[in-house]
Scaffold this motif. Structure first.
Motif, short mmCIF file in Angstrom:
data_model
loop_
_atom_site.label_atom_id
_atom_site.label_comp_id
_atom_site.label_asym_id
_atom_site.label_seq_id
_atom_site.Cartn_x
_atom_site.Cartn_y
_atom_site.Cartn_z
N HIS A 165 10.62 14.03 5.49
CA HIS A 165 10.53 15.15 6.59
C HIS A 165 10.36 16.37 6.05
CE1 HIS A 165 11.65 11.72 8.67
NE2 HIS A 165 13.07 11.82 8.69
N ARG A 166 9.15 16.93 6.45
CA ARG A 166 8.74 18.45 6.16
C ARG A 166 9.68 19.44 6.64
NH1 ARG A 166 2.49 18.31 6.53
NH2 ARG A 166 2.79 20.54 6.25
N LEU A 167 10.55 20.17 5.85
CA LEU A 167 11.18 21.39 6.36
C LEU A 167 10.62 22.60 5.70
CD1 LEU A 167 14.76 19.77 6.21
CD2 LEU A 167 13.19 20.09 8.06
N GLY A 218 -2.35 20.90 -0.12
CA GLY A 218 -0.88 21.32 -0.07
C GLY A 218 0.15 20.63 -1.35
N ASP A 219 -0.58 19.54 -1.80
CA ASP A 219 0.10 18.77 -2.78
C ASP A 219 -0.27 19.13 -4.36
OD1 ASP A 219 2.13 17.31 -1.55
OD2 ASP A 219 0.53 16.37 -0.43
N GLY A 220 0.56 18.98 -5.31
CA GLY A 220 0.17 18.81 -6.46
C GLY A 220 -0.27 17.34 -6.92
N THR A 222 0.91 -1.20 0.11
CA THR A 222 0.11 0.00 -0.16
C THR A 222 0.83 1.20 0.05
OG1 THR A 222 -0.24 -0.34 2.41
CG2 THR A 222 -2.01 -0.96 1.10
N ASP A 223 0.61 2.28 -1.03
CA ASP A 223 1.29 3.27 -1.10
C ASP A 223 0.15 4.25 -0.38
OD1 ASP A 223 2.50 5.96 -1.64
OD2 ASP A 223 2.87 5.30 -3.92
N THR A 224 0.62 4.85 0.81
CA THR A 224 -0.25 5.69 1.73
C THR A 224 0.14 6.91 1.40
OG1 THR A 224 1.14 5.20 3.64
CG2 THR A 224 -0.89 3.58 2.97
N LEU A 269 -0.91 13.21 5.24
CA LEU A 269 -0.14 14.35 6.04
C LEU A 269 -0.35 14.54 7.62
CD1 LEU A 269 -1.54 15.79 3.06
CD2 LEU A 269 -0.90 17.74 4.10
N THR A 270 0.46 14.96 8.24
CA THR A 270 0.58 15.56 9.52
C THR A 270 -0.77 15.78 10.11
OG1 THR A 270 2.92 16.05 9.63
CG2 THR A 270 1.53 16.81 11.53
N GLU A 271 -1.47 16.61 9.21
CA GLU A 271 -2.64 17.45 9.64
C GLU A 271 -3.83 16.28 9.36
OE1 GLU A 271 -0.09 18.49 7.64
OE2 GLU A 271 0.01 20.54 7.50
C1 WTA Z 1 3.98 13.93 1.19
C2 WTA Z 1 3.62 12.35 6.27
C3 WTA Z 1 3.54 10.91 -2.21
C4 WTA Z 1 3.27 15.09 0.33
C5 WTA Z 1 2.61 11.12 6.51
C6 WTA Z 1 2.56 15.51 1.61
C7 WTA Z 1 3.40 11.68 0.06
C8 WTA Z 1 3.60 15.37 2.73
C9 WTA Z 1 3.12 10.38 0.43
C10 WTA Z 1 3.11 15.30 4.15
C11 WTA Z 1 3.13 9.67 -0.61
C12 WTA Z 1 3.36 11.69 2.09
N1 WTA Z 1 3.11 9.75 -2.03
N2 WTA Z 1 3.67 11.87 -1.33
N3 WTA Z 1 2.54 8.18 -0.28
N4 WTA Z 1 3.01 10.45 1.43
N5 WTA Z 1 3.72 12.38 0.91
O1 WTA Z 1 3.18 15.62 7.02
O2 WTA Z 1 3.78 15.81 -0.11
O3 WTA Z 1 5.36 14.43 7.40
O4 WTA Z 1 2.10 16.59 1.54
O5 WTA Z 1 3.12 13.55 6.56
O6 WTA Z 1 4.54 14.35 2.47
O7 WTA Z 1 4.29 15.03 5.19
P1 WTA Z 1 4.06 14.93 6.59
#
Ligand code: WTA
Length: 701
Positions: free
Chosen positions: A560-562, A534-536, A433-435, A438-440
């Motif tokens: 990791h989001r920076l 916030g994603d394309g 599964t490709d999940t 986001l944190t939110e």
């Molecule tokens: C990216 C992590 C592609 C995306 C759970 C998102 C992904 C950000 C995927 C959130 C995926 C997370 N495929 N992109 N399966 N999972 N992202 O808040 O850009 O650390 O907006 O949460 O990670 O990162 P966060």
């Protein structure tokens, strides 16, 4: 003047609609064996979770929990878009993750802790032991005067004491705010301040890449940083990596610092009744990067969040109580909260905690652990998959483990890496599964239901049950599926896992996630409040989504989001730096890494020393993960006539792409100088399109 800047921006905006060319991948089907044992097999579920049945479909999620008092409304929208899920109920997350399993699973392992040094024994913690330890820590926290609604900051590594502390907080309704252990003391300090915590809980040391790190040193920096920002910390509670022994060099501060193990002596065998808390009570804060430098605390509520991670752990991760489940993420990130601690434990699973680096001491380590412990569900991020593949492509073959299910999360995974994961790690037996989430969002947004939907490398799949994504263009028009066009992916409807608000900043919550596509800010109808992720993304004709990456100024480094503003302000702490601009660069292993451009103040000579101090500043203010790939000292930043730094031009240079037309800039000549500096005289550019996140980089103000 406005006209001159409007023009280039309009052309940038239309990039959201540019065609995204990519090869259609073939489907992979789950095996009959997997399907036969899956928790969710009935395809009618997708219909049951259609928008016609919203929000009542989510009652099924609440039913997976044990309630002290039933809820009144599935979804209360009276304070839209601050959604109240399962409003009016009384519940406790600690009870649901621990107490309720005692009768049936008391002697079963809740956690198996694997220390990084291979010579150290695993530590198994049964549900009964977890219950005992959570109660003692809860008694201690209560003894310190902490109560429901108070915030406590945790800055802990990957050790069992972390989930024990989280569950002890949850038992009392104390809001925990765990800061990723790899973040610097200073980053921790600003999160302490934002959350208003008076207590910091940490650990003296932990193993990472063969070194026992003095982590207590970070606590001192954090307390000082919080104080500078106006927040006093009264107590620092220090767990010991080796109980009874202090493994850090940094001295304890008398009257402020206490060893948890000493304090616990007074609370031995003490029991604390789980507090019956309102459904809408906050469970924890998880800080994440946004477009401003200010930390953004995603506040998650008890009932909705717990219901969502419980159900998705059961239906998507396919966790059964008999499974040995291992998620290699860090609990300091949302993935660890949702899918190492709360979701798996609510399902009475056995969850493996690994302290260290996946490739320590070699790339066979994860597979040895999997074989020894009999792990059958495995969960990790593309960056780890790429790394393990690079260092040991054939290692998995040497070990006799068998996964039935595997997950990837955190960034887009390229089909090639996906196939290695499938063929080698999963041995063509395990589903993937490709999940995407986001944190939110608390839990999964886009994913296949593994026994129902086929897999497609590089696509996360359709929306999870009850999640109804929609892609909008900049004007708010829907981008149809199969059009090959990208846009902003949003979720039409609320769902139980969605954050409640940004801690202490209701306006920022509404503005960041809703204002772009909400037409009536007074509306109490959920249909008026699509959530902007916030994603394309692009949606293929089959309905599957392919996530292209962040479209705001957030760089996703190894999952990791920076925030670029955070990195840029870290650079500006070096006194010689006048201006800083950060851009994402494609990286073979980490997906994206930050690259820094700085201009020094007049009279300052560019030097390696300045560069070194900029790197150090990033490590100190944020953490090692923010270490830039390169730092370039440029004569001037490329700027619009109104003085805005054109990060997009810098991103093109860093990524070896054509910079396009720069004649409208105030200082077009500097572009060539910078290009030569970065790429050398023999300029190497490619005409290939930039990935969406980089192409759109630097547009959000
Ligand atoms: C990216 C992590 C592609 C995306 C759970 C998102 C992904 C950000 C995927 C959130 C995926 C997370 N495929 N992109 N399966 N999972 N992202 O808040 O850009 O650390 O907006 O949460 O990670 O990162 P966060």
């Amino acid at each position: 003047m406005a006209k001159t800047i409007d023009k280039p921006e309009l052309t940038e905006v239309s990039e959201a609609q540019i065609a995204v060319h990519w090869k259609e991948e073939e489907y992979y089907q789950p095996s009959e064996q997997f399907k036969a044992q899956a928790n969710l097999r009935d395809a009618r579920i997708l219909e049951k979770f259609g928008l016609d049945n919203f929000p009542d479909c989510f009652k099924a999620y609440a039913d997976m929990l044990t309630w002290f008092e039933p809820y009144r409304a599935v979804l209360d929208t009276s304070d839209a878009p601050f959604w109240k899920w399962f409003a009016g109920g009384k519940i406790n997350a600690s009870y649901n993750c621990v107490d309720r399993h005692l009768a049936k699973y008391g002697n079963k392992a809740a956690f198996i802790f694997v220390p990084e040094p291979e010579a150290e024994q695993d530590v198994t913690i049964t549900y009964q032991e977890l219950y005992d330890r959570v109660n003692e820590v809860a008694a201690l926290l209560r003894g310190l005067g902490l109560k429901a609604g108070d915030r406590v900051t945790l800055h802990m590594p990957m050790v069992p004491e972390l989930p024990i502390t989280m569950l002890a907080c949850a038992r009392l309704g104390i809001i925990h705010s765990q800061v990723f252990g790899g973040f610097s003391g200073q980053a921790c300090g600003s999160r302490i301040q934002d959350s208003g915590s008076r207590v910091l809980i940490t650990m003296d040391s932990y193993w990472r890449n063969g070194t026992l790190i003095d982590h207590k040193a970070n606590a001192d920096i954090a307390v000082r940083a919080a104080k500078d920002l106006g927040q006093d910390v009264d107590k620092v509670l220090v767990w010991q990596r080796y109980p009874g022994k202090y493994s850090a060099k940094t001295p304890m501060v008398p009257g402020r610092d206490f060893f948890v193990n000493d304090l616990l002596k007074e609370y031995k065998s003490r029991k604390v009744e789980p507090v019956a808390l309102p459904s809408e009570g906050p469970l924890f804060l998880m800080y994440s990067s946004g477009t401003t430098g200010k930390p953004k605390g995603a506040q998650h509520g008890i009932a909705g969040y717990l219901a969502y991670v419980t159900a998705t752990s059961k239906w998507i991760l396919d966790i059964h109580p008999e499974d040995i489940y291992w998620c290699m993420a860090d609990i300091g990130w949302i993935t660890g909260h949702s899918y190492i601690v709360y979701g798996p434990l609510a399902n009475a699973a056995t969850s493996v905690l690994y302290e260290g680096v996946p490739t320590y001491p070699d790339a066979g380590r994860p597979w040895r652990i999997a074989e020894r412990l009999g792990v059958n569900i495995f969960h990790t991020a593309p960056t780890a998959i790429r790394m393990l593949r690079k260092l040991g492509p054939q290692e998995p073959r040497k070990y006799k483990y068998h996964f039935k299910s595997m997950t990837t999360v955190g960034e887009p995974i390229e089909p090639e890496a996906w196939r290695w994961y499938y063929d080698e790690v999963g041995k063509r037996e395990a589903i993937i599964t490709d999940t995407w989430w986001l944190t939110e969002t608390g839990g999964f947004l886009g994913t296949t239901v593994p026994a129902i939907n086929p897999m497609k490398p590089g696509s996360c799949g359709p929306g999870a049950p009850g999640i109804h994504p929609i892609i909008y263009d900049e004007t708010g028009a829907e981008v149809p599926k199969g059009s090959g066009k990208a846009g902003n992916i949003c979720i039409r409807n609320p769902w139980p896992g969605i954050m409640q608000t940004i801690w202490g900043d209701r306006d920022r919550y509404v503005k960041t996630y809703f204002s772009k596509y909400n037409k009536n800010p007074k509306s109490k109808d959920w249909r008026d409040w699509p959530f902007m992720c916030g994603d394309g993304a692009v949606q293929a004709a089959d309905g599957y989504y392919r996530i292209l990456g962040r479209i705001d100024d957030v760089i996703n480094v190894a999952g990791h989001r920076l925030g670029t503003k955070e990195i840029e302000s870290a650079c500006l702490t070096v006194p010689e730096v006048a201006e800083a601009a950060v851009v994402p660069v494609q990286d073979e292993l980490k997906g994206r890494v930050p690259e820094v451009y700085i201009a020094v103040k007049p009279g300052v000579q560019p030097s390696q020393d300045v560069i070194d101090r900029v790197i150090k500043a990033n490590e100190e203010v944020i953490g090692k993960i923010a270490r830039p790939k390169h730092v370039y000292i440029v004569p001037d930043m490329p700027k619009t006539r109104s003085g805005k730094i054109m990060r997009r031009v810098l991103a093109a240079i860093s990524n070896r792409r054509d910079v396009g037309d720069v004649t409208t800039l105030a200082n077009p000549d500097v572009v060539d100088q910078i290009r030569t500096m970065v790429q050398g005289k023999e300029t190497v550019t490619t005409q290939a399109e930039l990935p969406e996140d980089i192409a759109k980089f630097g547009q959000v103000e």
